[in-house]
Design a protein around this motif. Structure first.
Motif, PDB file in Angstrom:
ATOM      1  N   PHE A  60      -0.963 -19.070   9.498  1.00  0.00           N
ATOM      2  CA  PHE A  60       0.103 -18.485   8.683  1.00  0.00           C
ATOM      3  C   PHE A  60      -0.251 -18.561   7.203  1.00  0.00           C
ATOM      4  CE2 PHE A  60       3.855 -19.408   6.069  1.00  0.00           C
ATOM      5  CZ  PHE A  60       4.459 -18.157   6.116  1.00  0.00           C
ATOM      6  N   ALA A  61      -0.739 -19.713   6.763  1.00  0.00           N
ATOM      7  CA  ALA A  61      -1.066 -19.890   5.340  1.00  0.00           C
ATOM      8  C   ALA A  61      -2.201 -18.973   4.912  1.00  0.00           C
ATOM      9  CB  ALA A  61      -1.426 -21.348   5.068  1.00  0.00           C
ATOM     10  N   THR A  62      -3.257 -18.882   5.721  1.00  0.00           N
ATOM     11  CA  THR A  62      -4.383 -18.030   5.333  1.00  0.00           C
ATOM     12  C   THR A  62      -4.028 -16.556   5.409  1.00  0.00           C
ATOM     13  OG1 THR A  62      -5.286 -18.180   7.574  1.00  0.00           O
ATOM     14  CG2 THR A  62      -6.159 -19.711   5.926  1.00  0.00           C
ATOM     15  N   ASN A  63      -3.224 -16.166   6.382  1.00  0.00           N
ATOM     16  CA  ASN A  63      -2.770 -14.775   6.455  1.00  0.00           C
ATOM     17  C   ASN A  63      -1.894 -14.426   5.251  1.00  0.00           C
ATOM     18  OD1 ASN A  63      -4.094 -14.380   8.869  1.00  0.00           O
ATOM     19  ND2 ASN A  63      -2.278 -14.730  10.120  1.00  0.00           N
ATOM     20  N   SER A  64      -1.022 -15.340   4.868  1.00  0.00           N
ATOM     21  CA  SER A  64      -0.156 -15.103   3.708  1.00  0.00           C
ATOM     22  C   SER A  64      -0.963 -15.034   2.421  1.00  0.00           C
ATOM     23  CB  SER A  64       0.902 -16.202   3.600  1.00  0.00           C
ATOM     24  OG  SER A  64       1.710 -16.207   4.754  1.00  0.00           O
ATOM     25  N   LEU A  65      -1.957 -15.897   2.288  1.00  0.00           N
ATOM     26  CA  LEU A  65      -2.826 -15.862   1.118  1.00  0.00           C
ATOM     27  C   LEU A  65      -3.614 -14.556   1.069  1.00  0.00           C
ATOM     28  CD1 LEU A  65      -3.994 -17.318  -1.365  1.00  0.00           C
ATOM     29  CD2 LEU A  65      -5.730 -18.284   0.163  1.00  0.00           C
ATOM     30  N   GLY A  66      -4.095 -14.108   2.202  1.00  0.00           N
ATOM     31  CA  GLY A  66      -4.802 -12.826   2.267  1.00  0.00           C
ATOM     32  C   GLY A  66      -3.905 -11.661   1.888  1.00  0.00           C
ATOM     33  N   ALA A  67      -2.650 -11.704   2.315  1.00  0.00           N
ATOM     34  CA  ALA A  67      -1.705 -10.656   1.950  1.00  0.00           C
ATOM     35  C   ALA A  67      -1.439 -10.663   0.444  1.00  0.00           C
ATOM     36  CB  ALA A  67      -0.395 -10.826   2.716  1.00  0.00           C
ATOM     37  N   ALA A  68      -1.329 -11.848  -0.134  1.00  0.00           N
ATOM     38  CA  ALA A  68      -1.097 -11.952  -1.578  1.00  0.00           C
ATOM     39  C   ALA A  68      -2.303 -11.440  -2.365  1.00  0.00           C
ATOM     40  CB  ALA A  68      -0.786 -13.394  -1.964  1.00  0.00           C
ATOM     41  N   ILE A  69      -3.505 -11.771  -1.925  1.00  0.00           N
ATOM     42  CA  ILE A  69      -4.713 -11.288  -2.596  1.00  0.00           C
ATOM     43  C   ILE A  69      -4.815  -9.766  -2.466  1.00  0.00           C
ATOM     44  CG2 ILE A  69      -7.243 -11.304  -2.516  1.00  0.00           C
ATOM     45  CD1 ILE A  69      -7.019 -14.292  -1.770  1.00  0.00           C
ATOM     46  N   GLY A  70      -4.523  -9.252  -1.288  1.00  0.00           N
ATOM     47  CA  GLY A  70      -4.538  -7.800  -1.088  1.00  0.00           C
ATOM     48  C   GLY A  70      -3.504  -7.089  -1.948  1.00  0.00           C
ATOM     49  N   ALA A  71      -2.326  -7.673  -2.072  1.00  0.00           N
ATOM     50  CA  ALA A  71      -1.285  -7.082  -2.916  1.00  0.00           C
ATOM     51  C   ALA A  71      -1.711  -7.098  -4.376  1.00  0.00           C
ATOM     52  CB  ALA A  71       0.028  -7.839  -2.737  1.00  0.00           C
ATOM     53  N   LEU A  72      -2.350  -8.167  -4.817  1.00  0.00           N
ATOM     54  CA  LEU A  72      -2.834  -8.243  -6.188  1.00  0.00           C
ATOM     55  C   LEU A  72      -3.911  -7.194  -6.438  1.00  0.00           C
ATOM     56  CD1 LEU A  72      -2.858  -9.631  -8.948  1.00  0.00           C
ATOM     57  CD2 LEU A  72      -4.541 -11.232  -8.024  1.00  0.00           C
ATOM     58  N   LEU A  73      -4.829  -7.031  -5.508  1.00  0.00           N
ATOM     59  CA  LEU A  73      -5.865  -6.008  -5.657  1.00  0.00           C
ATOM     60  C   LEU A  73      -5.262  -4.604  -5.657  1.00  0.00           C
ATOM     61  CD1 LEU A  73      -8.709  -7.457  -3.410  1.00  0.00           C
ATOM     62  CD2 LEU A  73      -8.593  -7.410  -5.908  1.00  0.00           C
ATOM     63  N   ALA A  74      -4.224  -4.387  -4.857  1.00  0.00           N
ATOM     64  CA  ALA A  74      -3.547  -3.091  -4.857  1.00  0.00           C
ATOM     65  C   ALA A  74      -2.870  -2.836  -6.193  1.00  0.00           C
ATOM     66  CB  ALA A  74      -2.527  -3.033  -3.720  1.00  0.00           C
ATOM     67  N   ALA A  75      -2.243  -3.853  -6.766  1.00  0.00           N
ATOM     68  CA  ALA A  75      -1.604  -3.695  -8.072  1.00  0.00           C
ATOM     69  C   ALA A  75      -2.639  -3.382  -9.149  1.00  0.00           C
ATOM     70  CB  ALA A  75      -0.819  -4.959  -8.431  1.00  0.00           C
ATOM     71  N   ILE A  76      -3.783  -4.040  -9.085  1.00  0.00           N
ATOM     72  CA  ILE A  76      -4.854  -3.765 -10.049  1.00  0.00           C
ATOM     73  C   ILE A  76      -5.376  -2.345  -9.866  1.00  0.00           C
ATOM     74  CG2 ILE A  76      -7.224  -4.372 -10.683  1.00  0.00           C
ATOM     75  CD1 ILE A  76      -6.456  -7.296 -10.104  1.00  0.00           C
ATOM     76  N   ALA A  77      -5.541  -1.899  -8.620  1.00  0.00           N
ATOM     77  CA  ALA A  77      -6.030  -0.544  -8.360  1.00  0.00           C
ATOM     78  C   ALA A  77      -5.061   0.507  -8.890  1.00  0.00           C
ATOM     79  CB  ALA A  77      -6.256  -0.350  -6.861  1.00  0.00           C
ATOM     80  N   VAL A  78      -3.770   0.261  -8.757  1.00  0.00           N
ATOM     81  CA  VAL A  78      -2.780   1.205  -9.282  1.00  0.00           C
ATOM     82  C   VAL A  78      -2.905   1.322 -10.786  1.00  0.00           C
ATOM     83  CG1 VAL A  78      -0.300   1.497  -9.686  1.00  0.00           C
ATOM     84  CG2 VAL A  78      -1.135   1.015  -7.393  1.00  0.00           C
ATOM     85  N   VAL A  79      -3.110   0.205 -11.452  1.00  0.00           N
ATOM     86  CA  VAL A  79      -3.237   0.229 -12.911  1.00  0.00           C
ATOM     87  C   VAL A  79      -4.532   0.911 -13.331  1.00  0.00           C
ATOM     88  CG1 VAL A  79      -3.501  -1.218 -14.953  1.00  0.00           C
ATOM     89  CG2 VAL A  79      -1.793  -1.781 -13.246  1.00  0.00           C
ATOM     90  N   VAL A  80      -5.626   0.578 -12.670  1.00  0.00           N
ATOM     91  CA  VAL A  80      -6.933   1.102 -13.076  1.00  0.00           C
ATOM     92  C   VAL A  80      -7.054   2.588 -12.759  1.00  0.00           C
ATOM     93  CG1 VAL A  80      -9.415   0.955 -12.624  1.00  0.00           C
ATOM     94  CG2 VAL A  80      -8.082  -1.121 -12.944  1.00  0.00           C
ATOM     95  N   PHE A  81      -6.664   2.997 -11.568  1.00  0.00           N
ATOM     96  CA  PHE A  81      -6.863   4.375 -11.136  1.00  0.00           C
ATOM     97  C   PHE A  81      -5.667   5.270 -11.394  1.00  0.00           C
ATOM     98  CE2 PHE A  81      -9.765   1.927  -8.375  1.00  0.00           C
ATOM     99  CZ  PHE A  81     -10.946   2.426  -8.896  1.00  0.00           C
ATOM    100  N   GLY A  82      -4.546   4.711 -11.772  1.00  0.00           N
ATOM    101  CA  GLY A  82      -3.376   5.510 -12.109  1.00  0.00           C
ATOM    102  C   GLY A  82      -2.449   5.734 -10.946  1.00  0.00           C
ATOM    103  N   ARG A  83      -1.205   5.990 -11.284  1.00  0.00           N
ATOM    104  CA  ARG A  83      -0.190   6.200 -10.256  1.00  0.00           C
ATOM    105  C   ARG A  83      -0.294   7.570  -9.617  1.00  0.00           C
ATOM    106  NH1 ARG A  83       3.438   2.095 -10.405  1.00  0.00           N
ATOM    107  NH2 ARG A  83       3.422   0.844 -12.279  1.00  0.00           N
ATOM    108  N   GLY A  84      -0.935   8.525 -10.264  1.00  0.00           N
ATOM    109  CA  GLY A  84      -1.039   9.888  -9.726  1.00  0.00           C
ATOM    110  C   GLY A  84      -2.163  10.061  -8.730  1.00  0.00           C
TER     111      GLY A  84
END
Length: 90
Positions: A60-84
């Motif tokens: 559970f802990a490692t899956n949750s940590l992986g989800a948090a890291i993935g969400a952070l990378l997704a947030a960075i990708a949205v900023v870098v590549f744009g919302r459009g």
């Protein structure tokens, strides 16, 4: 003559935009991380009904940590590549 501060201006503006975008998408990041943790909790609890599987707090802990890291990378990708990005066609 180019001043030393002028050479850093584009990098600073990009870093400021990146930071502002991450702060703006922090709520979405938290929502994605919590959704990943909830999904992990559901799957771990369902493993109690399978004789060949054993639920684990470490999973559970490692899956949750992986989800948090993935969400952070997704947030960075949205900023870098744009919302459009999703609206673009090939």
């Amino acid at each position: 003559m180019i001043h030393a501060d002028d050479a850093r201006a584009p990098q600073s503006a990009y870093a400021d935009r990146l930071f502002a975008g991450l702060v703006a998408s922090a709520g979405f990041f938290v929502l994605l991380a919590l959704a990943g943790a909830a999904l992990s909790a559901v799957l771990e609890s369902l493993q109690t009904y399978l004789p060949s599987r054993t639920p684990s707090l470490a999973d559970f802990a490692t899956n949750s940590l992986g989800a948090a890291i993935g969400a952070l990378l997704a947030a960075i990708a949205v900023v870098v590549f744009g919302r459009g990005l999703a609206a673009r066609t090939i």
